[in-house]
Design an enzyme around this catalytic site. Sequence first.
Site, PDB file in Angstrom:
ATOM      1  N   HIS A 135       7.048  -3.340   1.449  1.00 29.59           N
ATOM      2  CA  HIS A 135       7.831  -3.089   2.652  1.00 29.59           C
ATOM      3  C   HIS A 135       8.006  -4.352   3.489  1.00 29.59           C
ATOM      4  CE1 HIS A 135       7.843   1.251   2.075  1.00 29.59           C
ATOM      5  NE2 HIS A 135       6.556   1.188   1.773  1.00 29.59           N
ATOM      6  N   VAL A 265     -20.915   5.630  -5.763  1.00 31.16           N
ATOM      7  CA  VAL A 265     -21.898   5.325  -4.727  1.00 31.16           C
ATOM      8  C   VAL A 265     -22.294   6.636  -4.055  1.00 31.16           C
ATOM      9  CG1 VAL A 265     -22.264   4.223  -2.479  1.00 31.16           C
ATOM     10  CG2 VAL A 265     -21.088   2.982  -4.314  1.00 31.16           C
ATOM     11  N   ARG A 411      -2.676  10.035   0.056  1.00 28.84           N
ATOM     12  CA  ARG A 411      -2.802   8.926   1.003  1.00 28.84           C
ATOM     13  C   ARG A 411      -4.048   9.127   1.877  1.00 28.84           C
ATOM     14  NH1 ARG A 411       2.412  11.112   1.371  1.00 28.84           N
ATOM     15  NH2 ARG A 411       4.171   9.723   0.897  1.00 28.84           N
ATOM     16  N   CYS A 505       4.158   2.086 -29.176  1.00 27.42           N
ATOM     17  CA  CYS A 505       4.940   2.934 -28.257  1.00 27.42           C
ATOM     18  C   CYS A 505       6.418   2.647 -28.493  1.00 27.42           C
ATOM     19  CB  CYS A 505       4.549   2.645 -26.809  1.00 27.42           C
ATOM     20  SG  CYS A 505       5.560   3.489 -25.575  1.00 27.42           S
TER      21      CYS A 505
END
Length: 586
Positions: A135, A265, A411, A505
């Site tokens: 961005h 952790v 997010r 592939c």
Amino acid sequence: MIDEVRKLLAEKFAGQNVSATADERGIVTLSGECTDWKTLVRVGQAVAKVPGVRNVVSDMTAKGVTIPHKDYTPFVKAGMEKGVLDKVNVVIIGAGISGCGIARELSRYNLSVTVVEMGDDVASGATKANNGDIHAGHAVQPGTLKARLNVEGNRMYTKWAEELGFELQRCGALYAIVEPEMMKALGMVLKIARANHVPGARIVNAKEALRLEPKLAAEEERLGKKIIAGLWLPSMGVVEPYQVAVALAENAAKNGVKFLLDCTVGQVLHENGQVKGVVTEKGIIYADYVINCAGVYADEISEMAGDRCFTIHPRKGTIAILDKSTPPMYSALAGVATIARVMGTKKDPESKGGGMCRTPEWNPLLGPSATEVPDKEDNTTTPEDMEYAMSRNMDPNAGWGDVIRLFAGVRPADFKEDFVIGMSDITHGFINVGAIQSPGLASAPAIAQMAVEILLDDRAMGGNPAEAKTDFDPIEPRHVEFRHMTQQQRDELIAKDPRYGRIICRCEQITEGEILDAVHSGIVPTSIDAIKRRTRAGMGRCQGGFCQPRVLELLARELGRDWVGITLKGRGSNLLVADNREEVAK
């Protein structure tokens, strides 16, 4: 400040059973029950905007909603039983774009650094699940940390790409309009861009807009309207985010950083206001500094360190990938904004709207959506999210039949809607790099620089400055990409190593040689999806329908494992359960 918060809750959210307390740092803790999950999120966001509130911690619940909580007990128990694994200067929790960027930046210095990642590979969380936009900085609120680091990070990407060999395309972004009423909107976005010091941002006339993106002429014809003007943002770019993270990790590893993958952790060790290290499922790692880049789990890691200062409310985004046979409408990240499109589409208040963009490999992308969810690991794709992604389609020639894959990522948003970066006020040596959502990818170089400066400044103040390495190597050569070679280059490569002549592939023209290069790299990929991110094997039209068995075979052979031990994406995702059907029957 707390009085203003309570007044807000009483006046705006009178129907919610929510109470608030605050500490001397300005951290507000909200508790009680809301009527639904979206309201819970709105309450937190509204409180975060009250002047004087540094951030919001949520103990709120929502009626009828179960909020999953991760149980770290097994990981702590396993680590304690194994005992001390290592003693280092720095532990980084999380190998996404932030963790890998910081690791690479720290590898410039004579410091011992270990990165601990719960996934089976780097970039296995939010980093892999975004559209790859670098961005420009025009869509971020001025004055925020996001705004500053977005523009700085965007600028720094040029050097990153030169040194690390990943593909960065400065395609620019062009927002064109065909209605005079939209001119005000362009002006508002330009005002934000200039406030954030976005380089080169300007409004262009119709002639210039069509010169910058000639394909807009076809859109003029389709709409039956002429382009009036456009907002041009030349610094906008696109990358493959996982390619960036892998390059950063491999370069960091080459310069001495250790990576512990598939390792969770479970506890942050701290004593008398000082961090001491972490307990992982593979053992205890003592450290002078712990850097928290744990993505959606960053708030929980911070709480482990004794500093409960923000809460992540997961926000899921769904993206549709289109086949290359339907090329992107535009070379730049361009499009026509009309009143009908802007006003006629329902938009989540925390979404930037999404749209049609493209990858460096020229796959069109649609989305992302923005859906608040209580589960940090909710990567499901719903019909509503898919419909939203397809609603961003501007191409009349593209449809559902061109979609080759739908995927979702989560997010790590906090209620302040800004990055949380800094040394803990409570536990010295613990550095938060949390709430890194969009434009986190674009900001990554600046985030890494900021986090490392915090650490280096602290060491210097303690009389123990870090020395720069004299043998640091910033260059990471680009891996072989057979699909982009000329026929002559291919022939020469195959003559040297016939394995590059064996296509694994078909869709993406990925060879055995490329897959073996990945397997024997500095950060070893051990799953099908890890190979896909490194080489693109499985990213084409058939999505691994033909090549997946061959990739599995190569992984098993090169890693010295049984076929049944190869996974799709880490533990618990084995593709095969036994050597043969008879064994399954037993």
